[in-house]
Design an enzyme around this catalytic site. Structure first.
Site, PDB file in Angstrom:
ATOM      1  N   PHE A   7       4.353   1.748   7.274  1.00  0.00           N
ATOM      2  CA  PHE A   7       2.894   1.699   7.309  1.00  0.00           C
ATOM      3  C   PHE A   7       2.473   0.866   8.527  1.00  0.00           C
ATOM      4  CE2 PHE A   7      -1.360   0.395   6.126  1.00  0.00           C
ATOM      5  CZ  PHE A   7      -1.852   1.504   5.465  1.00  0.00           C
TER       6      PHE A   7
ATOM      7  N   ASP B 184       7.996  -4.985   1.275  1.00  0.00           N
ATOM      8  CA  ASP B 184       6.618  -4.546   1.071  1.00  0.00           C
ATOM      9  C   ASP B 184       6.606  -3.605  -0.137  1.00  0.00           C
ATOM     10  OD1 ASP B 184       4.187  -3.154   1.111  1.00  0.00           O
ATOM     11  OD2 ASP B 184       3.955  -3.485   3.263  1.00  0.00           O
TER      12      ASP B 184
ATOM     13  N   LYS C 106      -3.738  -0.073  -5.295  1.00  0.00           N
ATOM     14  CA  LYS C 106      -3.072   1.231  -5.439  1.00  0.00           C
ATOM     15  C   LYS C 106      -2.680   1.404  -6.911  1.00  0.00           C
ATOM     16  CE  LYS C 106      -1.996   1.249  -0.568  1.00  0.00           C
ATOM     17  NZ  LYS C 106      -1.190   0.592   0.454  1.00  0.00           N
TER      18      LYS C 106
HETATM   19  C1  LIG Z   1      -1.821  -0.021   1.576  1.00  0.00           C
HETATM   20  C2  LIG Z   1      -0.854  -0.719   2.439  1.00  0.00           C
HETATM   21  C3  LIG Z   1      -1.221  -1.838   3.187  1.00  0.00           C
HETATM   22  C4  LIG Z   1      -2.634  -2.312   3.161  1.00  0.00           C
HETATM   23  O1  LIG Z   1      -2.835  -3.488   3.869  1.00  0.00           O
HETATM   24  P1  LIG Z   1      -4.218  -4.255   3.706  1.00  0.00           P
HETATM   25  O2  LIG Z   1      -4.074  -5.443   4.536  1.00  0.00           O
HETATM   26  O3  LIG Z   1      -4.417  -4.528   2.247  1.00  0.00           O
HETATM   27  O4  LIG Z   1      -5.294  -3.344   4.218  1.00  0.00           O
HETATM   28  C5  LIG Z   1      -0.239  -2.477   3.935  1.00  0.00           C
HETATM   29  N1  LIG Z   1       1.029  -2.025   3.952  1.00  0.00           N
HETATM   30  C6  LIG Z   1       1.406  -0.934   3.260  1.00  0.00           C
HETATM   31  C7  LIG Z   1       2.823  -0.488   3.282  1.00  0.00           C
HETATM   32  C8  LIG Z   1       0.478  -0.246   2.499  1.00  0.00           C
HETATM   33  O5  LIG Z   1       0.829   0.825   1.815  1.00  0.00           O
END
Ligand SMILES: *Cc1c(COP(=O)(O)O)cnc(C)c1O
Length: 413
Positions: A126, A198, A224
């Site tokens: 991500f 993560d 989520k």
């Molecule tokens: C949804 C998601 C995020 C979101 O980050 P925010 O700082 O809460 O916007 C980060 N990393 C991953 C892998 C995600 O799926």
């Protein structure tokens, strides 16, 4: 629409998690396969927020920091969340965002490995994870990023004696591929490196065993599969073994050993509180308190079992009912190597997804060509899967996605 066949209806009737659906507000006529982006509203949230606003904020005002436990919410919510990720209650805090928590955890991990110079991560992860890691890198010119997909084929290949920390997603947001947490953690440790997991796409949808795997750090998201609501706070985990001397650079007053002494000198709080920064969005935290109640009495092993069955069924039905439709499976075929989502590629994926959404089957699209469907076992059943595939088949067979209205891109996909 056709009615699902009896064997599908029987699977819902026999589902030990079937009752959990009543804990959520699900709009009529919608099959919601996007809980991996924004979970639906748990019913308990409505009264919790009503109470937090009308009783605590409006009524007790500033007294609520003590009286309603607002100040301690990062820790109390962290302890509440901990069992869902296999952590001790004193190893988790709920605070800030995933991005900010990544920044803090990466710095904290690097401080524990001062003589090492590499962060190993996934190029296809991500993007915020990579953006934050490169931001950390810009503050430390001696730090190198080594990326799977750019510098090597596997993370394992890239881990060596100069690796300070491995930053890795347990479930890949695009493909849904699931990592072996125990094995990769052991591999990092064998090289003397730390590991930062993560959990954004795994928390709330499978048993997670951070402590048992010996993980060092973890971050995750609560909007989520944990259904905390839009913009709900993130969480972070630090293994107890690292609590002594834990340091991170966003050392705001909430991480101070005695915040209300208002001393000009910084003294880090003992334990996980050293990872806090400043004032938290209390109403969002309160929504999450109620959202986590939806997991009361839920057996996460049963959640995982159902998740694998739902995603297996989806893949089998799509391949059986939509042959020659331009769809190609982009998720691991073996359920054991897959999270709770299924992705298919289609060269007109964006338009196909818009046509599905217009017909009440809500998934999402990830550039360049991924149709992504998330299956949250607490509120998705087998008939939902069957019905969703019928709608997908109809959209593809009829060419309904060719409507020019479905080609117009919105800001959020
Ligand atoms: C949804 C998601 C995020 C979101 O980050 P925010 O700082 O809460 O916007 C980060 N990393 C991953 C892998 C995600 O799926």
């Amino acid at each position: 629409m056709m009615r699902p066949p009896p064997e599908i209806l029987a699977r819902d009737a026999d589902d030990p998690l079937g009752h959990a659906r009543e804990r959520f507000h699900l709009p009529a006529g919608l099959i919601y396969l996007d809980g991996n982006s924004l979970g639906p509203a748990p019913l308990a949230v409505f009264s919790e927020l009503q109470h937090a606003v009308a009783g605590e904020w409006a009524g007790d005002l500033i007294a609520s920091w003590n009286k309603a436990g607002w100040f301690a919410l990062p820790q109390t919510l962290g302890a509440r969340l901990a069992p869902l990720i296999g952590a001790g209650g004193d190893e988790v805090v709920v605070c800030d965002t995933v991005s900010i928590n990544l920044f803090k955890c990466l710095h904290a991990a690097l401080a524990l490995r001062p003589n090492r110079h590499a962060v190993v991560a996934e190029q296809a992860g991500f993007p915020t994870d990579l953006y934050i890691a490169s931001g950390v890198g810009r503050t430390r010119p001696d730090l190198a990023m080594r990326l799977q997909g750019r510098d090597g084929d596997t993370l394992e290949d890239l881990i060596d004696g100069d690796t300070a920390v491995v930053l890795v997603n347990q479930v890949d947001y695009r493909s849904g591929a699931l990592r072996d947490m125990a094995a990769l953690t052991a591999r990092a440790h064998a090289a003397g490196a730390l590991i930062l997991w993560d959990l954004c796409h795994s928390a709330g949808v499978m048993p997670i065993t951070l402590d048992a795997c010996g993980a060092d750090f973890a971050v995750g998201c609560s909007y989520k599969y944990l259904n905390g609501g839009p913009g709900a706070p993130g969480f972070l985990y630090v293994a107890r073994a690292h609590h002594d001397g834990l340091r991170q650079p966003l050392s705001g007053w909430w991480s101070h050993a005695d915040p209300f002494a208002f001393s000009p000198d910084y003294v880090a709080a003992p334990g996980i509180a050293a990872m806090l920064t400043g004032t938290q969005p209390i109403l969002s935290m309160r929504a999450l308190v109620a959202a986590l109640d939806a997991f009361d009495g839920i057996d996460m092993a049963a959640v995982r079992q159902k998740s694998m069955a739902l995603t297996d069924l989806f893949i089998a039905l799509v391949e059986e009912r939509c042959p020659d439709s331009g769809l190609a499976l982009a998720a691991p075929r073996d359920a054991a190597g897959r999270g709770s989502q299924v992705s298919f590629r289609h060269d007109q994926g964006y338009a196909v997804m818009q046509a599905l959404i217009a017909r009440g089957v809500v998934g999402d699209f990830r550039a360049p060509d991924i149709l992504r469907f998330g299956f949250a076992p607490l509120y998705i059943g087998f008939a939902d899967v069957w019905n969703a595939v019928e709608v997908l088949r109809d959209v593809l067979d009829s060419g309904a996605w060719r409507d020019p209205a479905y080609a117009r891109r919105s800001g959020v996909t």
